[in-house]
Design an enzyme around this catalytic site. Structure first.
Site, PDB file in Angstrom:
ATOM      1  N   ASP A 264       0.864  -1.172   0.000  1.00 40.24           N
ATOM      2  CA  ASP A 264       0.000   0.000   0.000  1.00 40.24           C
ATOM      3  C   ASP A 264       0.908   1.232   0.000  1.00 40.24           C
ATOM      4  O   ASP A 264       2.125   1.149   0.202  1.00 40.24           O
ATOM      5  CB  ASP A 264      -0.972  -0.021   1.191  1.00 40.24           C
TER       6      ASP A 264
HETATM    7  C1  NOJ Z   1      -4.149   3.863   0.163  1.00 41.76           C
HETATM    8  C2  NOJ Z   1      -5.292   2.912   0.308  1.00 41.76           C
HETATM    9  O1  NOJ Z   1      -5.209   2.205   1.524  1.00 41.76           O
HETATM   10  C3  NOJ Z   1      -5.382   1.925  -0.833  1.00 41.76           C
HETATM   11  O2  NOJ Z   1      -6.547   1.153  -0.682  1.00 41.76           O
HETATM   12  C4  NOJ Z   1      -5.341   2.643  -2.146  1.00 41.76           C
HETATM   13  O3  NOJ Z   1      -5.525   1.745  -3.203  1.00 41.76           O
HETATM   14  C5  NOJ Z   1      -4.022   3.382  -2.252  1.00 41.76           C
HETATM   15  N1  NOJ Z   1      -3.936   4.346  -1.182  1.00 41.76           N
HETATM   16  C6  NOJ Z   1      -3.839   4.088  -3.588  1.00 41.76           C
HETATM   17  O4  NOJ Z   1      -4.646   5.189  -3.660  1.00 41.76           O
END
Ligand code: NOJ
Length: 736
Positions: A264
């Site tokens: 993430d």
């Molecule tokens: C953080 C989030 O937790 C995740 O779900 C998301 O896909 C990413 N950012 C990218 O935006």
């Protein structure tokens, strides 16, 4: 099968060939995902792409820019490897579908698959070839803002719906135009963040992890999802982005996953913030060793992996395997054949099919929680005026919910617009917003709202949460209707007319403080672009509600976690053993009450259980029977029940199958969903609803950490919610 094997072999040969030509810097480049997010993307990314330092870009949605970035990658870098272009396409791209939690309430995987398909095609039109969806974190905490993005509390439902989304995004053929790579996230345990506070630690036992949280991921992997994203959380002391047990032992060794894992956002570098590593360099080492193939934002891989390899701290074979995982997906996506996007190859954005899918999804997602009288549907013929009140009645953006980066609010049709359009010529639709936002605390317009209600035949209150109150980092500790909405309900109620609440929200709200002050409640989640017409159809009885709750509604926030598949405990509560705090007499102070598991002020039941949802029809279940009382491990049991529409209208009902394994080597939930089916019935019609249950579906991880069904006694229920009492019993015997 032989054809697929041959395809796999060809792909693997291409991967190996390419890998053989790559320098270490180019390999690490493939493992690097960078954020675009600005209008000068081409200028600032050009040299890094030319040098082969970037494998993927996220957050770029300008088609010209994307095609140009692909051109640079293909024609100006040494090896010409095209880019993955990632974006959070969570519940629609331009055409916004209901939030995922609402989609789960449809209990309709075909519809959910189609919603994802529409989203994939629209996103592909912009040059996006990878979405960070579905989110399949099982969660039992409505305080958590990301429950909106989840598929609810149940591992079986989340698995079925998650798989449908994967199939919708990736299509039958990932290489065909309009298919994009899906990403099952967040691996794993994120939905159990302590206290529902986003990013908080998760403390989940391995048994619970395997039996609950990992199940949808296993289902997604089996369905062919090509990527997984790690969770931000610390799981049992090891943050997911450094968690070798999850990423290698379970995902690769046990499940045989051959796609790739992306971290993430910045979560590799965050390993140091967690206190798991000393610095960025050790974070890169820990994440790579654990099996994070690509780093989303952060660049610790780019800065540190080459040197870590040179110093012998990480084997080049480990890097090769990770890069191969990424290249494999790029080949499977057909990117090397055609990295460019021509929108003419795809259907237009927000075409009739997209809008129709959004409308049907919204329609089937709405759950009728209460309908005294019945108050609904409105007898539009007999009405001359309707008071439409509240902050969500005419709020095009707020009905869309969280994660609508690219959603087009211009496509939204609000309930007010839809009602005016459908019956405005015959019925006087009067509107008072009464509150600027769902959070407002100014009650100055409440008198006007109450007066409007008093002078109308019926009042419809459009309440809930604005989009911004749920989603990532938007957890709430108090999950009542925000602002002064409860006071608005009371004041409108005092006007003496029937009151209907339509609630749009990103989570189950605690409704105890309003439930007795309204005649009917339609729970619409955030219903997306076509929420207005769908809700109007339901209010007017053009359609009957058929959504069912994918998550339990607590009476009070202090009951959380409350979910239907709890364990029995050694002291299960019952109506006879509980007492309410207000009923305790002074003289009874020394007395113990039943000594069971309940709250003095909230009992033990929810306000509305999982699977619950009313209809304008009436449904009766009876005559449950199994085809045999005993089956052997490896056999299939058939279970059926009669379902009758006892109501005055044709409607759809979601019949549900639950099971309880009476005794296990580890304790089993009191009920577990094992099947569901949407059935349409005419008034008076009876159908036999039948399910098949193979003993593999009874399997769970026991004390020996192995997945297996255990012989013994079982209950099985069929019904319209998790509270069904229509039961049969059967026994599973050892195989011969
Ligand atoms: C953080 C989030 O937790 C995740 O779900 C998301 O896909 C990413 N950012 C990218 O935006």
């Amino acid at each position: 099968m032989p054809e697929i094997q041959a395809d796999n072999q060809t792909t693997q040969r291409r991967v190996d060939d390419l890998l053989g030509q790559m320098t270490l810097a180019e390999k690490v480049g493939q493992m690097n995902q960078v954020n675009s997010g600005d209008e000068h993307a081409v200028a600032h990314l050009r040299s890094a792409i030319q040098a082969g330092h970037i494998g993927s870009v996220l957050n770029e949605v300008n088609l010209e820019t994307i095609n140009e970035l692909q051109r640079i990658a293909v024609h100006e870098s040494r090896l010409g490897i095209p880019l993955l272009i990632g974006r959070d396409v969570i519940h629609g791209f331009k055409t916004v579908m209901p939030i995922p939690l609402g989609q789960a309430a449809t209990f309709n995987p075909d519809l959910v698959r189609e919603g994802a398909r529409v989203a994939a095609r629209e996103a592909a039109t912009a040059g996006i070839n990878w979405t960070f969806a579905p989110m399949i974190d099982v969660t039992r905490d409505p305080r958590w803002g990301r429950i909106a993005e989840s598929l609810g509390e149940d591992p079986f439902l989340a698995s079925e719906m998650g798989v449908a989304m994967v199939e919708g995004f990736q299509g039958d053929d990932l290489g065909s135009v309009g298919s994009i790579v899906a990403c099952a996230k967040h691996f794993a345990g994120y939905g159990a963040a302590e206290g529902g506070r986003d990013y908080a630690s998760t403390n989940v036992s391995e048994n619970e992890l395997r039996n609950v949280h990992l199940r949808p991921f296993k289902a997604a992997v089996d369905a062919g999802v090509r990527t997984l994203m790690t969770s931000f959380c610390d799981l049992d002391g090891v943050p997911a982005s450094g968690n070798e047990f999850l990423l290698r032992d379970v995902l690769r060794d046990e499940w045989g996953f051959d796609g790739f894992v992306v971290s993430d956002w910045d979560s590799v570098r965050q390993l140091a913030i967690h206190g798991y590593t000393e610095n960025d360099e050790v974070s890169a080492l820990a994440a790579a060793r654990a099996g994070v193939d690509m780093e989303m934002f952060g660049e610790s891989y780019r800065h540190h992996l080459p040197e870590l390899v040179d110093r012998g701290l990480i084997d080049i074979a480990v890097i090769d395997a990770m890069v191969a995982n990424i290249l494999r997906v790029k080949f499977q996506l057909g990117l090397f054949e055609n990295p460019y996007t021509d929108p003419a190859d795809l259907p237009p954005i927000a075409d009739d099919h997209a809008l129709e899918t959004a409308r049907t999804s919204a329609l089937q997602s709405v759950v009728l929680l209460k309908n005294d009288g019945p108050t609904l549907p409105l007898a539009a013929d007999g009405l001359s005026s309707i008071a439409v009140i509240g902050p969500m009645a005419d709020a095009p953006c707020e009905q869309l919910g969280t994660w609508i980066f690219d959603g087009d609010p211009q496509l939204s049709v609000t309930p007010l617009q839809a009602l005016r359009e459908m019956i405005g010529e015959r019925v006087d639709i009067r509107h008072v917003r009464a509150m600027e936002t769902s959070r407002s605390r100014h009650s100055t317009a409440f008198d006007e709202a109450a007066a409007l209600a008093g002078s109308s035949d019926v009042a419809i209150l459009f309440l809930g949460e604005e989009s911004i109150l749920s989603g990532e980092a938007h957890s709430r500790a108090d999950i009542n209707l925000p602002g002064d909405q409860a006071a608005l309900v009371r004041q409108v109620r005092a006007a003496g007319k029937p009151v209907i609440a339509v609630i749009m929200a990103g989570r189950p709200l605690t409704l105890s403080n309003i439930v007795d002050h309204v005649d009917a409640i339609l729970y619409a989640w955030h219903p997306g672009a076509m929420g207005g017409p769908a809700i109007a159809d339901l209010l007017l009885g053009n359609e009957s509600p058929s959504g069912k709750l994918p998550v339990t509604f607590p009476r009070m926030v202090g009951q959380i976690p409350i979910y239907y598949s709890q364990k029995n405990t050694g002291k299960p509560p019952s109506p006879e053993t509980i007492v309410h705090i207000d009923d305790i007499e002074a003289a009874a102070l020394q007395t113990s009450f039943g000594m069971t598991s309940f709250y003095l002020d909230a009992g033990y039941t929810p306000l509305y259980p999982f699977g619950y949802g009313l209809s304008y029809a009436g449904f009766h279940y009876g005559n449950i029977a199994t085809d045999t009382d005993e089956i052997r491990l490896g056999d299939t049991l058939r279970i059926g029940a009669d379902l009758t529409n006892t109501g005055p209208v044709a409607a759809e009902e979601v019949a549900q199958l639950y099971v309880r394994d009476r005794v296990g080597s580890v304790t089993r939930p009191v009920k577990e969903l094992k099947g569901f089916r949407r059935v349409g019935l005419e008034p008076g019609q009876t159908v036999r609803v039948e399910f098949e249950l193979h003993t593999d579906e009874l399997a769970f991880y026991g004390r020996d950490r192995q997945l297996a069904a255990e012989p013994g006694d079982f209950h099985v229920w069929i019904g319209g919610s998790s509270e069904t009492e229509l039961r049969a019993d059967f026994r599973v015997l050892d195989s011969l």
